[in-house]
Design a protein around this motif. Structure first.
Motif, short mmCIF file in Angstrom:
data_model
loop_
_atom_site.label_atom_id
_atom_site.label_comp_id
_atom_site.label_asym_id
_atom_site.label_seq_id
_atom_site.Cartn_x
_atom_site.Cartn_y
_atom_site.Cartn_z
N LEU A 147 0.85 -1.19 0.00
CA LEU A 147 0.00 0.00 0.00
C LEU A 147 0.89 1.24 0.00
O LEU A 147 1.72 1.42 0.90
CB LEU A 147 -0.92 0.01 1.23
CG LEU A 147 -1.99 -1.09 1.27
CD1 LEU A 147 -2.66 -1.13 2.63
CD2 LEU A 147 -3.02 -0.86 0.17
N TRP A 148 0.71 2.07 -1.02
CA TRP A 148 1.51 3.28 -1.18
C TRP A 148 0.61 4.51 -1.29
O TRP A 148 -0.33 4.52 -2.09
CB TRP A 148 2.35 3.21 -2.45
CG TRP A 148 3.37 2.13 -2.49
CD1 TRP A 148 3.23 0.86 -3.00
CD2 TRP A 148 4.72 2.20 -1.99
NE1 TRP A 148 4.39 0.15 -2.87
CE2 TRP A 148 5.32 0.94 -2.25
CE3 TRP A 148 5.46 3.20 -1.36
CZ2 TRP A 148 6.65 0.67 -1.90
CZ3 TRP A 148 6.77 2.93 -1.02
CH2 TRP A 148 7.35 1.69 -1.28
N THR A 149 0.90 5.52 -0.51
CA THR A 149 0.32 6.85 -0.71
C THR A 149 1.42 7.75 -1.25
O THR A 149 2.51 7.82 -0.66
CB THR A 149 -0.24 7.43 0.60
OG1 THR A 149 -1.35 6.65 1.03
CG2 THR A 149 -0.71 8.87 0.39
N THR A 150 1.16 8.41 -2.35
CA THR A 150 2.20 9.25 -2.94
C THR A 150 2.44 10.51 -2.11
O THR A 150 3.56 10.79 -1.68
CB THR A 150 1.84 9.64 -4.37
OG1 THR A 150 0.52 10.20 -4.38
CG2 THR A 150 1.93 8.46 -5.30
N ILE A 151 1.38 11.28 -1.87
CA ILE A 151 1.52 12.59 -1.23
C ILE A 151 0.45 12.73 -0.16
O ILE A 151 -0.73 12.48 -0.40
CB ILE A 151 1.42 13.73 -2.27
CG1 ILE A 151 2.58 13.61 -3.27
CG2 ILE A 151 1.42 15.10 -1.61
CD1 ILE A 151 2.35 14.26 -4.58
N ASN A 152 0.87 13.13 1.02
CA ASN A 152 -0.04 13.25 2.16
C ASN A 152 -0.83 14.55 2.10
O ASN A 152 -0.28 15.62 1.86
CB ASN A 152 0.78 13.23 3.46
CG ASN A 152 -0.11 13.23 4.69
OD1 ASN A 152 -0.78 12.26 4.97
ND2 ASN A 152 -0.12 14.34 5.41
N GLU A 153 -2.14 14.43 2.32
CA GLU A 153 -3.03 15.60 2.42
C GLU A 153 -2.75 16.61 1.30
O GLU A 153 -2.46 17.79 1.55
CB GLU A 153 -2.88 16.27 3.77
CG GLU A 153 -3.37 15.43 4.92
CD GLU A 153 -3.25 16.13 6.26
OE1 GLU A 153 -4.03 15.81 7.16
OE2 GLU A 153 -2.36 16.99 6.42
N ALA A 154 -2.85 16.14 0.07
CA ALA A 154 -2.45 16.97 -1.06
C ALA A 154 -3.14 18.33 -1.08
O ALA A 154 -2.52 19.35 -1.41
CB ALA A 154 -2.74 16.22 -2.37
#
Length: 400
Positions: free
Chosen positions: A182-189
């Motif tokens: 599980l990958w999130t690229t950018i937090n709270e874009a």
């Protein structure tokens, strides 16, 4: 008592229940495949800010501007105590942990050579999570751009960030992808672009006590948001082309999701709420799902809103396997002038563009979650954006 590092982040889902009634729910009230976990960021957890090859990020630089603060120099000391922390997580019965990877620890110059000690730390940490039955969920970017890239070209307002971020993501996928699914690229874009490039106060290219006249809050918010979407799409498409078939993981973008409701039943407040949803949800979600910005933003912003080329639109559209939702605040929206729930230092230009006033929902403070607010967020995204898979990455109640 030893510091419990995971509490520097936020307990997921279960916090909402325990904030009001500790006996309200049990694990049996949730499906077997529902994962309870916790979350934090590298800067808030790791410490060891100048150890073993790590170089400063913009978060280091900014935090040290405030009255000599040491910021995250030590934090929870997770860099040294990760084994203790993972054991504490396992003892609590947590099933997932979302953490971020410090770009300047892994690639100290922002691009180029990998720091072997930083690489070994993340490999060991991820293995430790796996060995305790805890699902690792990695966030690639949580506000901590290497200071060297900020100094070189201004960070997220420059399209050079797309190439550099993609190269950083490539290293992470290659080195950790066998264990991270599980990958999130950018937090709270959304809130990142709003607060840190429009406001120019924290984690951005204009930090106190320097002269903040160099930033342009009318433009930089939307330029940063545009580059965020393009960088996310670039990294996501790289993963799907190069790694997904073998690693079988999933990649998404996270956003700060306000619960939004009209203050009154008037047509004016309902219309103001729809405008707020276009700016605060549609800004990122409509390109990800449909390939372009909301019409409301185009009409309001005109030439201030960047334009996707046809190729870019196709790259961004469908680039998220899931949407990560971070929800703490439910607010009312009104068309009439009213005191805002946000501090006066918040990006005034952005909220002026919305043309609406964001006010407190009842007696709730800035960081009080309401169950009906989160339910409204999930239902709105389901109905408006083709029912995408959603992970609730953070929610609940926090106290300062």
């Amino acid at each position: 008592m030893k510091p419990l590092s995971l509490f520097f982040g936020f307990l997921l889902a279960i916090v909402l229940a325990t904030s009001y009634n500790i006996d309200a729910f049990t694990r049996n009230d949730f499906p077997e495949d529902f994962l309870f976990g916790a979350a934090t960021s590298a800067y808030q957890w790791e410490g060891a800010a100048d150890e073993e090859g790590r170089t400063p990020s913009v978060w280091d630089t900014t935090s040290h501007c405030y009255n000599g603060s040491i910021g995250g120099d030590i934090a929870c000391d997770g860099y040294h105590k990760y084994k203790e922390d993972v054991k504490l997580m396992a003892d609590m019965g947590l099933q997932a942990f979302r953490f971020s990877i410090s770009w300047s620890r892994l690639i100290p110059n922002g691009r180029g050579p990998i720091n072997p000690k930083g690489l070994l730390f993340y490999k060991n940490f991820i293995k430790e999570l796996r060995n305790h039955g805890i699902e690792p969920h990695a966030t690639l970017y949580h506000y901590d751009l290497p200071q060297s890239l900020e100094d070189e070209y201004g960070g997220w307002i420059n399209r050079k960030i797309i190439e550099d971020f993609t190269a950083f993501a490539d290293v992470c996928f290659r080195e950790f992808g066998e264990d991270v699914k599980l990958w999130t690229t950018i937090n709270e874009a959304t809130i990142f672009a709003i607060a840190y490039y429009g406001q120019g106060r924290r984690f951005g290219h204009c930090t106190p006590p320097t002269n903040c006249s160099t930033g342009n809050s009318c433009m930089d918010t939307y330029i940063a948001g545009h580059n965020i979407l393009l960088a996310h799409a670039s990294a996501s498409n790289l993963y799907k082309l190069k790694y997904k078939r073998k690693q079988r993981g999933f990649i998404g973008l996270s956003m700060f999701a306000l619960g939004l409701s009209p203050y009154t039943n008037s047509k004016e407040d309902e219309t103001a709420t729809e405008r707020a949803k276009a700016f605060l949800f549609g800004w990122m979600l409509k390109p990800l799902v449909f390939g372009d910005y909301p019409d409301e933003m185009k009409r309001t912003l005109g030439l201030r809103l960047p334009v996707f080329s046809e190729e870019e639109s196709e790259q961004v559209k469908g680039s998220s396997d899931f949407i990560g939702i971070i929800h703490y605040i439910t607010v009312y929206v009104t068309n009439q002038p009213a005191p805002s729930i946000f501090p006066s230092s918040t990006n005034e230009a952005f909220f002026a563009d919305i043309g609406a006033y964001i006010i407190s929902a009842g007696n709730y403070s800035l960081f009080d979650a309401t169950p009906w607010g989160l339910e409204g967020v999930l239902e709105y995204i389901k109905q408006s954006y083709n029912n995408p898979p959603i992970y609730i990455l953070e929610n609940g109640h926090t106290k300062s």
